[in-house]
Design a protein around this motif. Sequence first.
Motif, PDB file in Angstrom:
ATOM      1  N   ASP A 189     -10.246   6.397  -5.684  1.00  0.00           N
ATOM      2  CA  ASP A 189      -9.895   7.748  -5.240  1.00  0.00           C
ATOM      3  C   ASP A 189      -8.955   7.691  -4.043  1.00  0.00           C
ATOM      4  OD1 ASP A 189     -11.356   9.083  -7.161  1.00  0.00           O
ATOM      5  OD2 ASP A 189     -13.207   9.038  -5.992  1.00  0.00           O
ATOM      6  N   GLY A 190      -8.306   6.565  -3.871  1.00  0.00           N
ATOM      7  CA  GLY A 190      -7.397   6.414  -2.744  1.00  0.00           C
ATOM      8  C   GLY A 190      -6.097   7.162  -2.951  1.00  0.00           C
ATOM      9  N   PRO A 191      -5.209   7.065  -1.987  1.00  0.00           N
ATOM     10  CA  PRO A 191      -3.911   7.761  -2.068  1.00  0.00           C
ATOM     11  C   PRO A 191      -3.118   7.305  -3.289  1.00  0.00           C
ATOM     12  CG  PRO A 191      -4.318   6.945   0.155  1.00  0.00           C
ATOM     13  CD  PRO A 191      -5.367   6.344  -0.712  1.00  0.00           C
ATOM     14  N   ARG A 192      -2.361   8.236  -3.850  1.00  0.00           N
ATOM     15  CA  ARG A 192      -1.529   7.923  -5.008  1.00  0.00           C
ATOM     16  C   ARG A 192      -0.164   7.411  -4.570  1.00  0.00           C
ATOM     17  NH1 ARG A 192      -2.078  13.429  -8.366  1.00  0.00           N
ATOM     18  NH2 ARG A 192      -1.852  14.222  -6.244  1.00  0.00           N
ATOM     19  N   LEU A 193       0.295   6.392  -5.267  1.00  0.00           N
ATOM     20  CA  LEU A 193       1.617   5.841  -5.028  1.00  0.00           C
ATOM     21  C   LEU A 193       2.519   6.236  -6.188  1.00  0.00           C
ATOM     22  CD1 LEU A 193       3.643   3.981  -3.569  1.00  0.00           C
ATOM     23  CD2 LEU A 193       2.700   2.077  -4.905  1.00  0.00           C
ATOM     24  N   VAL A 229       2.811   7.333 -14.166  1.00  0.00           N
ATOM     25  CA  VAL A 229       3.896   7.514 -13.207  1.00  0.00           C
ATOM     26  C   VAL A 229       3.408   7.450 -11.762  1.00  0.00           C
ATOM     27  CG1 VAL A 229       5.308   8.843 -14.811  1.00  0.00           C
ATOM     28  CG2 VAL A 229       3.682  10.032 -13.314  1.00  0.00           C
ATOM     29  N   ARG A 230       2.114   7.203 -11.581  1.00  0.00           N
ATOM     30  CA  ARG A 230       1.596   6.970 -10.233  1.00  0.00           C
ATOM     31  C   ARG A 230       0.545   5.883 -10.315  1.00  0.00           C
ATOM     32  NH1 ARG A 230      -2.942   7.349 -11.411  1.00  0.00           N
ATOM     33  NH2 ARG A 230      -4.356   9.085 -11.495  1.00  0.00           N
ATOM     34  N   LEU A 231       0.246   5.289  -9.199  1.00  0.00           N
ATOM     35  CA  LEU A 231      -0.623   4.119  -9.178  1.00  0.00           C
ATOM     36  C   LEU A 231      -1.726   4.302  -8.155  1.00  0.00           C
ATOM     37  CD1 LEU A 231      -0.922   1.259 -10.419  1.00  0.00           C
ATOM     38  CD2 LEU A 231       0.419   0.400  -8.483  1.00  0.00           C
ATOM     39  N   ARG A 232      -2.929   3.924  -8.561  1.00  0.00           N
ATOM     40  CA  ARG A 232      -4.048   3.834  -7.631  1.00  0.00           C
ATOM     41  C   ARG A 232      -4.719   2.489  -7.848  1.00  0.00           C
ATOM     42  NH1 ARG A 232      -6.531   9.931  -8.230  1.00  0.00           N
ATOM     43  NH2 ARG A 232      -5.895  10.711  -6.206  1.00  0.00           N
ATOM     44  N   GLU A 233      -5.298   1.962  -6.819  1.00  0.00           N
ATOM     45  CA  GLU A 233      -5.925   0.661  -6.941  1.00  0.00           C
ATOM     46  C   GLU A 233      -7.114   0.719  -7.892  1.00  0.00           C
ATOM     47  OE1 GLU A 233      -7.016  -0.734  -3.129  1.00  0.00           O
ATOM     48  OE2 GLU A 233      -4.968  -0.895  -2.377  1.00  0.00           O
ATOM     49  N   THR A 234      -7.367  -0.391  -8.577  1.00  0.00           N
ATOM     50  CA  THR A 234      -8.536  -0.501  -9.436  1.00  0.00           C
ATOM     51  C   THR A 234      -9.789  -0.458  -8.579  1.00  0.00           C
ATOM     52  OG1 THR A 234      -7.310  -1.853 -10.991  1.00  0.00           O
ATOM     53  CG2 THR A 234      -9.703  -1.909 -11.172  1.00  0.00           C
TER      54      THR A 234
END
Length: 310
Positions: free
Chosen positions: A153-157, A290-295
């Motif tokens: 649920d961290g910030p989206r990249l 199109v966006r990335l969040r950590e596993t």
Amino acid sequence: MLHRWFASQKALRGWALANLIANVGIIVTGGAVRLTGSGLGCSEWPKCTEDSLVATREMGVHGAIEFGNRTLTGVLIAIAAITLVAAWLQRPRRKGLVTLSAVILAGMPFQGVIGGITVWSDLNPYVVSSHFLFSMVLVALATTLFVRAGESDGPRLALTDRWITALVRVVLGVSAAVIALGVLVTASGPHAGDENARRTGFDPAAVTQLHADGVWLLIGLVVAMMLVFKSVSAHERVKRAGWALVAVIAGQGLIGYVQYYTDLPEILVGMHMLGSALLMIAAVSLQFSVRLRETVPEPKKSEPVAAQAG
């Protein structure tokens, strides 16, 4: 054991996948009910007949097929309930996943009620269509749950510019519209679920052409999108999701034209219905590419405290 099967991130991901597969599966079995003319195999709801909760031998194969599809709804509800339990047991608990799991579970009884209304209305084509479209909504939600279960649920990249993200969203909207138009084609065609069920009254050729126009619009958008991905050297994650969508659209287009020119054989219509679910999955998955969040990392197990020498 409880943690392994329910409370771990891997377990939740597995149950979310099972939930997604089950929602696609119920579309396929529902299509089998319709394509075999078994839509009124059970003449009542929630019971199969006025006198029996289950299908009887006298009702023949149509009763067995319709009742079998109803039984699978119970399996679907069970999987959705387990998925909700798995989301609830996550530590730390992720409110978004719990809410999404609960919404999917709550949609199952509602979907059953729509199924009952289709029986009470003698397979009204608009009610039957809403039954299918609601299943597509559940597939979209289940896809979202599966993807989010593997993320934090961290910030989206952001992996693309905003205008490319907007284009991807347009592709999702047009994909949904194409699916809806395909449902209208089926509701106007020969596969009513029962030989006495009424149709929409629309000209099948006209609505088929409208659906085809929508498909070609989608193809044009996706081709443009892939060219954009190439020109900006998009992230591999984005391009993989785009190619997955291309593959699904190509398969759907091939099946669609073959079934049209072969007088709509049941097996191809069923494959086209499955393809619609895959199209929804691919289009929704593209939104997350199109966006990335950590596993989500597995929580570390606490190490046993060594006893101090006395």
